[in-house]
Design a protein around this motif. Structure first.
Motif, PDB file in Angstrom:
ATOM      1  N   LEU A  13      -2.140  -3.022   5.289  1.00 52.57           N
ATOM      2  CA  LEU A  13      -0.833  -2.285   4.814  1.00 52.57           C
ATOM      3  C   LEU A  13       0.423  -3.241   4.416  1.00 52.57           C
ATOM      4  CD1 LEU A  13      -1.069   0.098   7.799  1.00 52.57           C
ATOM      5  CD2 LEU A  13      -1.352   0.654   5.654  1.00 52.57           C
ATOM      6  N   LYS A  14       0.221  -4.478   4.668  1.00 48.02           N
ATOM      7  CA  LYS A  14       1.161  -5.450   4.174  1.00 48.02           C
ATOM      8  C   LYS A  14       1.004  -6.114   2.981  1.00 48.02           C
ATOM      9  CE  LYS A  14       3.884  -5.198   7.859  1.00 48.02           C
ATOM     10  NZ  LYS A  14       5.376  -4.663   7.862  1.00 48.02           N
ATOM     11  N   ASP A  15      -0.102  -5.858   2.489  1.00 45.70           N
ATOM     12  CA  ASP A  15      -0.422  -6.496   1.243  1.00 45.70           C
ATOM     13  C   ASP A  15      -0.405  -5.625   0.258  1.00 45.70           C
ATOM     14  OD1 ASP A  15      -1.973  -7.935  -0.833  1.00 45.70           O
ATOM     15  OD2 ASP A  15      -3.981  -8.254   0.112  1.00 45.70           O
ATOM     16  N   GLN A  16       0.555  -6.022  -0.696  1.00 44.13           N
ATOM     17  CA  GLN A  16       1.068  -5.203  -1.976  1.00 44.13           C
ATOM     18  C   GLN A  16      -0.056  -5.024  -2.784  1.00 44.13           C
ATOM     19  OE1 GLN A  16       3.893  -3.425  -2.195  1.00 44.13           O
ATOM     20  NE2 GLN A  16       4.306  -4.340   0.020  1.00 44.13           N
ATOM     21  N   LYS A  17      -0.927  -5.856  -2.541  1.00 44.71           N
ATOM     22  CA  LYS A  17      -2.113  -5.708  -3.808  1.00 44.71           C
ATOM     23  C   LYS A  17      -3.241  -4.751  -3.476  1.00 44.71           C
ATOM     24  CE  LYS A  17      -1.770 -10.437  -5.294  1.00 44.71           C
ATOM     25  NZ  LYS A  17      -2.597 -11.743  -5.396  1.00 44.71           N
ATOM     26  N   ARG A  18      -2.990  -4.263  -1.978  1.00 46.97           N
ATOM     27  CA  ARG A  18      -3.934  -3.431  -1.427  1.00 46.97           C
ATOM     28  C   ARG A  18      -3.200  -2.051  -0.931  1.00 46.97           C
ATOM     29  NH1 ARG A  18      -9.304  -5.416  -2.098  1.00 46.97           N
ATOM     30  NH2 ARG A  18      -9.417  -7.558  -1.251  1.00 46.97           N
ATOM     31  N   LYS A  19      -2.400  -1.542  -1.736  1.00 50.41           N
ATOM     32  CA  LYS A  19      -1.584  -0.487  -1.309  1.00 50.41           C
ATOM     33  C   LYS A  19      -2.561   0.773  -1.234  1.00 50.41           C
ATOM     34  CE  LYS A  19       2.699   2.173  -2.065  1.00 50.41           C
ATOM     35  NZ  LYS A  19       4.014   2.105  -2.959  1.00 50.41           N
ATOM     36  N   LYS A  20      -3.067   0.943  -2.334  1.00 48.64           N
ATOM     37  CA  LYS A  20      -4.187   1.905  -2.335  1.00 48.64           C
ATOM     38  C   LYS A  20      -5.123   1.865  -1.239  1.00 48.64           C
ATOM     39  CE  LYS A  20      -1.705   4.016  -5.891  1.00 48.64           C
ATOM     40  NZ  LYS A  20      -0.938   5.374  -5.575  1.00 48.64           N
ATOM     41  N   THR A  21      -5.885   0.829  -1.431  1.00 48.43           N
ATOM     42  CA  THR A  21      -6.884   0.747  -0.321  1.00 48.43           C
ATOM     43  C   THR A  21      -6.359   0.854   1.167  1.00 48.43           C
ATOM     44  OG1 THR A  21      -7.647  -1.078  -1.766  1.00 48.43           O
ATOM     45  CG2 THR A  21      -8.576  -1.135   0.639  1.00 48.43           C
ATOM     46  N   ALA A  22      -5.138   0.551   1.280  1.00 52.07           N
ATOM     47  CA  ALA A  22      -4.514   0.565   2.754  1.00 52.07           C
ATOM     48  C   ALA A  22      -4.209   2.328   3.031  1.00 52.07           C
ATOM     49  CB  ALA A  22      -3.270   0.027   2.889  1.00 52.07           C
ATOM     50  N   GLN A  23      -4.011   2.945   1.772  1.00 47.71           N
ATOM     51  CA  GLN A  23      -3.628   4.264   2.127  1.00 47.71           C
ATOM     52  C   GLN A  23      -4.925   4.901   2.229  1.00 47.71           C
ATOM     53  OE1 GLN A  23      -1.520   5.268  -1.607  1.00 47.71           O
ATOM     54  NE2 GLN A  23       0.457   4.797  -0.643  1.00 47.71           N
ATOM     55  N   LEU A  24      -6.007   4.746   1.486  1.00 49.00           N
ATOM     56  CA  LEU A  24      -7.265   5.189   2.078  1.00 49.00           C
ATOM     57  C   LEU A  24      -7.932   5.124   3.076  1.00 49.00           C
ATOM     58  CD1 LEU A  24      -9.344   7.030   0.141  1.00 49.00           C
ATOM     59  CD2 LEU A  24     -10.465   4.593  -0.547  1.00 49.00           C
ATOM     60  N   LEU A  25      -7.952   3.757   3.738  1.00 48.00           N
ATOM     61  CA  LEU A  25      -8.372   3.600   5.092  1.00 48.00           C
ATOM     62  C   LEU A  25      -7.457   4.347   5.955  1.00 48.00           C
ATOM     63  CD1 LEU A  25      -9.046  -0.169   4.925  1.00 48.00           C
ATOM     64  CD2 LEU A  25     -10.687   1.589   5.027  1.00 48.00           C
ATOM     65  N   LEU A  26      -6.046   4.438   5.898  1.00 49.25           N
ATOM     66  CA  LEU A  26      -5.304   5.246   6.869  1.00 49.25           C
ATOM     67  C   LEU A  26      -5.708   6.703   6.805  1.00 49.25           C
ATOM     68  CD1 LEU A  26      -1.503   4.324   6.173  1.00 49.25           C
ATOM     69  CD2 LEU A  26      -2.841   4.043   8.252  1.00 49.25           C
ATOM     70  N   SER A  27      -6.104   7.206   5.942  1.00 43.45           N
ATOM     71  CA  SER A  27      -6.733   8.545   5.836  1.00 43.45           C
ATOM     72  C   SER A  27      -8.072   8.703   6.665  1.00 43.45           C
ATOM     73  CB  SER A  27      -7.026   9.119   4.257  1.00 43.45           C
ATOM     74  OG  SER A  27      -5.838   9.493   3.728  1.00 43.45           O
TER      75      SER A  27
END
Length: 387
Positions: free
Chosen positions: A168-182
């Motif tokens: 979640l803190k990695d700006q390059k992984r923003k979309k990845t983090a959101q998907l994992l949050l779901s």
């Protein structure tokens, strides 16, 4: 002169009852047919005529005649057992779409034993969760009960949230983090995976115990590091839970999945996990991981009330699966689990006694446990494969 009546007493022989070969009950209670008793058969040889005293007339009263055993009831009982057996077996075979072996050429009870062996072999090939079946005989009927179980083995299904926090803190992984949050929101809200920051969870009290132990240790550089790790576990756990609690993650789950673009292997693995999670969410929108939680049969002579490992103890969100804190937790958990004799696992029991047969299966559990395993593995490897 005594003119007593003359009696011709033949050679009386006590005839031995015909015996049958006992058959060890293989399934439930196997009915055994009674042997017919041979009656007292007089000898063809006639003794020489003799005069007896007056008490000889009472000799017949001293003879013991074996009763004639009734076989009709035993035969009828076995016939009913066989009818009930085949009726229940037919229901079991139909339920699992299996063609049972024809065993009518074999005598009772060998036909029953052979039929059960055949059914056990065939069901195992088609049902990965097959645990076994039993033949039950009560006062009214004979029928099968079956058991299907998801075997968890000795796996701890712990999902680390520290790697998720780092993503979640990695700006390059923003979309990845959101998907994992779901994905994790689905597990948190719908699948009802316990969260270690909730007081009713098993891990919450283990973390509290670790904190107490560290507080009692002498102040050293190592204890300060351990305290910091405990503080991080609390802080990160609370922050991530706040994000998981937001139901918007479920509302936009499908949109995030469809719009996601993978740029590397890690992203591709995340998308596959998210796709599987969304499929479960769609097909089983209200099912949770404890829906078929069943305690193993308890020995009635064992008074130990703490012998079962509940599912909530080996399935949970956790701070991390690396470092001193996790190693300490693992040692404590393993030591505790070694004291138990059995594990609570998803189990389905069915009766084939003529009543309605439930259509329940463990498809949801099979896929959900695979999802937990894949997700925890991906998060564990995050730092290693991070681009």
């Amino acid at each position: 002169m005594n003119y007593a009546t003359q009696h011709h007493i033949g050679n009386y022989q006590h005839t031995r009852t015909e015996t049958t070969t006992a058959i060890a009950p293989t399934v439930g209670r196997v009915c055994q047919l009674d042997a017919k008793t041979k009656g007292c058969k007089p000898s063809a040889e006639r003794q020489a005529e003799i005069r007896t005293n007056s008490n000889a007339t009472n000799g017949i009263l001293k003879c013991t005649f074996l009763p004639k055993l009734k076989t009709a009831k035993s035969v009828q009982a076995c016939q009913k057992t066989a009818r009930d057996f085949h009726k229940s077996l037919s229901k079991l075979a139909e339920h699992h779409s299996i063609e049972p072996m024809q065993t009518q050429d074999f005598e009772f009870p060998y036909n029953i034993v052979l039929s059960m062996w055949d059914m056990e072999t065939k069901v195992k090939r088609t049902n990965i969760n097959w645990e076994g079946f039993k033949l039950i005989q009560d006062s009214k009927k004979t029928y099968f009960t079956s058991e299907e179980r998801y075997n968890t083995g000795t796996t701890l299904y712990y999902i680390p949230v520290v790697p998720l926090f780092q993503i979640l803190k990695d700006q390059k992984r923003k979309k990845t983090a959101q998907l994992l949050l779901s994905v994790c929101s689905y597990l948190y809200h719908i699948a009802q995976i316990p969260y270690y920051r909730q007081e009713e969870s098993y891990l919450y009290w283990l973390y509290e115990m670790m904190n107490d132990w560290v507080e009692q240790d002498e102040e050293t550089a190592e204890t300060e590091t351990n305290k910091r790790e405990l503080r991080n576990a609390e802080y990160i756990g609370d922050k991530v839970e706040q994000k998981l609690f937001n139901l918007i993650n479920l509302k936009v789950f499908e949109k995030r999945l469809n719009r996601f673009k993978s740029v590397d292997t890690f992203d591709s693995e995340c998308w596959k996990i998210a796709r599987n999670a969304f499929a479960l969410y769609t097909e089983y929108p209200s099912e949770n991981i404890f829906r078929n939680a069943t305690l193993p049969e308890k020995d009635p002579y064992d008074n130990d009330e703490n012998e079962i490992i509940g599912m909530e103890k080996y399935i949970s969100f956790i701070a991390d699966t690396k470092g001193w804190l996790y190693e300490s937790l693992s040692d404590t958990i393993n030591n505790e689990f070694n004291e138990y004799g059995a594990m609570e696992e998803p189990t389905i029991s069915k009766q084939f006694d003529g009543s309605e047969i439930p259509t329940a299966n463990l498809d949801f559990e099979n896929r959900l446990f695979d999802l937990l395993n894949d997700l925890s593995g991906l998060l564990y490897e995050y730092k290693t494969i991070e681009k």
